[in-house]
Scaffold this active site. Structure first.
Site, PDB file in Angstrom:
ATOM      1  N   TRP A   1       0.853  -1.181   0.000  1.00 47.69           N
ATOM      2  CA  TRP A   1       0.000   0.000   0.000  1.00 47.69           C
ATOM      3  C   TRP A   1       0.900   1.247   0.000  1.00 47.69           C
ATOM      4  CZ3 TRP A   1      -3.995   1.413   4.429  1.00 47.69           C
ATOM      5  CH2 TRP A   1      -4.889   2.370   3.921  1.00 47.69           C
TER       6      TRP A   1
ATOM      7  N   TYR B   1      -4.907   0.529  -4.582  1.00 44.57           N
ATOM      8  CA  TYR B   1      -3.686   1.202  -4.132  1.00 44.57           C
ATOM      9  C   TYR B   1      -3.133   2.122  -5.220  1.00 44.57           C
ATOM     10  CZ  TYR B   1      -3.875  -2.291  -0.377  1.00 44.57           C
ATOM     11  OH  TYR B   1      -4.265  -3.086   0.666  1.00 44.57           O
TER      12      TYR B   1
ATOM     13  N   TYR C   1      -3.133  -7.900   8.116  1.00 40.52           N
ATOM     14  CA  TYR C   1      -2.617  -6.652   7.536  1.00 40.52           C
ATOM     15  C   TYR C   1      -2.275  -5.638   8.622  1.00 40.52           C
ATOM     16  CZ  TYR C   1      -7.274  -4.158   7.382  1.00 40.52           C
ATOM     17  OH  TYR C   1      -8.460  -3.533   7.648  1.00 40.52           O
TER      18      TYR C   1
ATOM     19  N   LEU D   1      -1.156   4.086  17.758  1.00 38.34           N
ATOM     20  CA  LEU D   1      -1.316   2.708  18.239  1.00 38.34           C
ATOM     21  C   LEU D   1       0.038   2.009  18.260  1.00 38.34           C
ATOM     22  CD1 LEU D   1      -4.408   0.805  16.829  1.00 38.34           C
ATOM     23  CD2 LEU D   1      -3.583   0.944  19.186  1.00 38.34           C
TER      24      LEU D   1
HETATM   25  P1  NDP Z   1       2.307  -1.817   8.310  1.00 33.96           P
HETATM   26  O1  NDP Z   1       1.796  -2.142   9.662  1.00 33.96           O
HETATM   27  O2  NDP Z   1       2.891  -2.882   7.497  1.00 33.96           O
HETATM   28  O3  NDP Z   1       3.334  -0.606   8.468  1.00 33.96           O
HETATM   29  C1  NDP Z   1       3.983  -0.035   7.374  1.00 33.96           C
HETATM   30  C2  NDP Z   1       4.893   1.068   7.884  1.00 33.96           C
HETATM   31  O4  NDP Z   1       5.918   0.482   8.690  1.00 33.96           O
HETATM   32  C3  NDP Z   1       5.597   1.814   6.772  1.00 33.96           C
HETATM   33  O5  NDP Z   1       5.650   3.167   7.181  1.00 33.96           O
HETATM   34  C4  NDP Z   1       7.005   1.207   6.755  1.00 33.96           C
HETATM   35  O6  NDP Z   1       7.987   2.158   6.375  1.00 33.96           O
HETATM   36  C5  NDP Z   1       7.211   0.871   8.206  1.00 33.96           C
HETATM   37  N1  NDP Z   1       8.130  -0.257   8.411  1.00 33.96           N
HETATM   38  C6  NDP Z   1       8.137  -1.465   7.788  1.00 33.96           C
HETATM   39  N2  NDP Z   1       9.113  -2.253   8.265  1.00 33.96           N
HETATM   40  C7  NDP Z   1       9.754  -1.530   9.212  1.00 33.96           C
HETATM   41  C8  NDP Z   1      10.861  -1.789  10.059  1.00 33.96           C
HETATM   42  N3  NDP Z   1      11.501  -2.964  10.034  1.00 33.96           N
HETATM   43  N4  NDP Z   1      11.261  -0.801  10.915  1.00 33.96           N
HETATM   44  C9  NDP Z   1      10.620   0.406  10.950  1.00 33.96           C
HETATM   45  N5  NDP Z   1       9.555   0.699  10.174  1.00 33.96           N
HETATM   46  C10 NDP Z   1       9.131  -0.258   9.310  1.00 33.96           C
HETATM   47  O7  NDP Z   1       1.102  -1.066   7.557  1.00 33.96           O
HETATM   48  P2  NDP Z   1       0.267  -1.269   6.235  1.00 33.96           P
HETATM   49  O8  NDP Z   1      -1.033  -0.618   6.502  1.00 33.96           O
HETATM   50  O9  NDP Z   1       1.028  -0.885   5.050  1.00 33.96           O
HETATM   51  O10 NDP Z   1      -0.078  -2.833   6.176  1.00 33.96           O
HETATM   52  C11 NDP Z   1       0.675  -3.766   5.453  1.00 33.96           C
HETATM   53  C12 NDP Z   1      -0.022  -4.181   4.178  1.00 33.96           C
HETATM   54  O11 NDP Z   1      -1.276  -4.787   4.424  1.00 33.96           O
HETATM   55  C13 NDP Z   1      -0.388  -3.025   3.239  1.00 33.96           C
HETATM   56  O12 NDP Z   1       0.751  -2.482   2.609  1.00 33.96           O
HETATM   57  C14 NDP Z   1      -1.376  -3.685   2.347  1.00 33.96           C
HETATM   58  O13 NDP Z   1      -0.730  -4.501   1.395  1.00 33.96           O
HETATM   59  C15 NDP Z   1      -2.164  -4.531   3.351  1.00 33.96           C
HETATM   60  N6  NDP Z   1      -3.361  -3.823   3.865  1.00 33.96           N
HETATM   61  C16 NDP Z   1      -4.600  -4.345   3.546  1.00 33.96           C
HETATM   62  C17 NDP Z   1      -5.750  -3.720   3.965  1.00 33.96           C
HETATM   63  C18 NDP Z   1      -7.076  -4.298   3.605  1.00 33.96           C
HETATM   64  O14 NDP Z   1      -8.097  -3.631   3.764  1.00 33.96           O
HETATM   65  N7  NDP Z   1      -7.134  -5.516   3.124  1.00 33.96           N
HETATM   66  C19 NDP Z   1      -5.730  -2.480   4.771  1.00 33.96           C
HETATM   67  C20 NDP Z   1      -4.374  -2.058   5.120  1.00 33.96           C
HETATM   68  C21 NDP Z   1      -3.263  -2.723   4.678  1.00 33.96           C
HETATM   69  P3  NDP Z   1       8.775   2.084   4.956  1.00 33.96           P
HETATM   70  O15 NDP Z   1       7.738   2.022   3.890  1.00 33.96           O
HETATM   71  O16 NDP Z   1       9.553   3.345   4.998  1.00 33.96           O
HETATM   72  O17 NDP Z   1       9.650   0.868   4.977  1.00 33.96           O
END
Ligand code: NDP
Length: 286
Positions: free
Chosen positions: A24, A57, A195, A204
């Site tokens: 996303w 997305y 997710y 949170l």
């Molecule tokens: P996440 O909980 O995966 O958090 C993502 C954030 O965490 C980004 O800012 C990323 O930064 C950061 N991050 C990732 N790894 C690390 C790390 N090791 N240390 C520090 N920061 C980190 O949130 P999402 O909401 O993106 O959820 C994951 C996926 O789930 C989505 O991308 C999507 O594919 C799916 N999703 C599905 C939904 C649905 O309705 N079905 C709704 C929401 C999400 P950076 O990018 O800079 O690495």
């Protein structure tokens, strides 16, 4: 690199990593494109070979980026995309899937999910999904953001039991699904795809990573609190989490989290600090 103990088998025998990759917001910023593609490719190399995207997305920009990232790797990737609820019926479902396939530059999806429940009757969506399976455009289908009542309804209709997964919000700071939905899915052998396993980047998450218990456990494993959040989702064998990481550093940390095993005592401490609600709460969503 993650290993066999970091994988699970779907009821149909498909092997999936218990940590995959979300996308996303990827593809939105042209200046980060190369880095995001490199991050996804590295993730596959490190064993996080499930990639989750959606037509929603970035209005298709995430799928376009994933399409580029998986070139030459398609056979190694378990590719998941999602259809908008208002596109999930009759000809529009077939058309949406075709457009996702074009953007992803592939001829099939491994899994296609209804992104959330909308107004189109579930029967119609299931018929369309089954048609896509028979056409070879998708290997399997599932749903997302379905609570227990929706799941029960789904399994009650013809073909509904073919649902492969329910992708829902789940992390240490949001454990509502453990009251009813998770046990129900478990009893029906429908794995949970978690997710936002890192609670995105808001307050949170802050509450979790600043907790003394999480910090203590993190330092005992020489890990970051976010790695402990991911390792925690892996304490059960039927949960796949899909963190989104767009830098090499984060991808490496997330794959390494798969190698952390929390002790029973650590899991109990986390249960105490982040208890399961005592009664059924509505499904959390983003
Ligand atoms: P996440 O909980 O995966 O958090 C993502 C954030 O965490 C980004 O800012 C990323 O930064 C950061 N991050 C990732 N790894 C690390 C790390 N090791 N240390 C520090 N920061 C980190 O949130 P999402 O909401 O993106 O959820 C994951 C996926 O789930 C989505 O991308 C999507 O594919 C799916 N999703 C599905 C939904 C649905 O309705 N079905 C709704 C929401 C999400 P950076 O990018 O800079 O690495």
């Amino acid at each position: 690199r993650m290993n066999q103990s970091n994988r699970m088998l779907l009821p149909d025998g498909t092997s999936l990593p218990r940590i995959g990759q979300g996308t996303w917001n990827m593809g939105d910023d042209a200046s980060r494109r190369e880095e995001e593609i490199a991050a996804l490719r590295l993730g596959v190399e490190l064993g996080m070979d499930l990639i989750d995207t959606a037509e929603m997305y970035g209005d298709g920009r995430s799928e376009l980026l994933v399409g580029e990232a998986i070139q030459g790797l398609r056979d190694q990737v378990y590719l998941v995309s999602k259809v908008y609820p208002h596109h999930a019926g009759n000809e529009q479902l077939i058309r949406s899937c075709g457009e996702s396939l074009k953007r992803l530059n592939t001829d099939h999806l491994d899994l296609y999910l209804l992104h959330w429940r909308g107004d189109i009757p579930l029967e119609e969506t299931v018929v369309g999904m089954e048609k896509l399976v028979s056409q070879g455009k998708i290997a399997r289908w599932g749903v997302s953001n379905f609570d227990v009542d929706d799941m029960k309804e789904l399994l009650g209709i013809a073909g509904g039991t073919h649902c492969a997964t329910n992708q829902i919000l789940y992390h240490l700071g949001s454990r509502g699904i453990e009251t009813e939905l998770l046990p129900w899915q478990r009893s029906h052998k429908i794995p949970v795809m978690a997710y936002s396993p890192l609670a995105q980047a808001g307050s949170l998450r802050k509450g979790v990573i600043e907790s003394e218990v999480v910090q203590e456990i993190a330092s005992a494993h020489q890990a970051t609190p976010l790695q402990i959040m991911l390792a925690w989702t892996m304490r059960e064998e039927d949960v796949i989490s899909i963190p989104k990481a767009s830098s090499r550093k984060h991808v490496i940390e997330n794959a390494a989290a798969g190698l952390i095993t929390l002790s029973n005592e650590e899991i109990w401490k986390l249960d105490e600090a982040f208890p399961i609600p005592s009664w059924k709460v509505p499904l959390d969503m983003i």
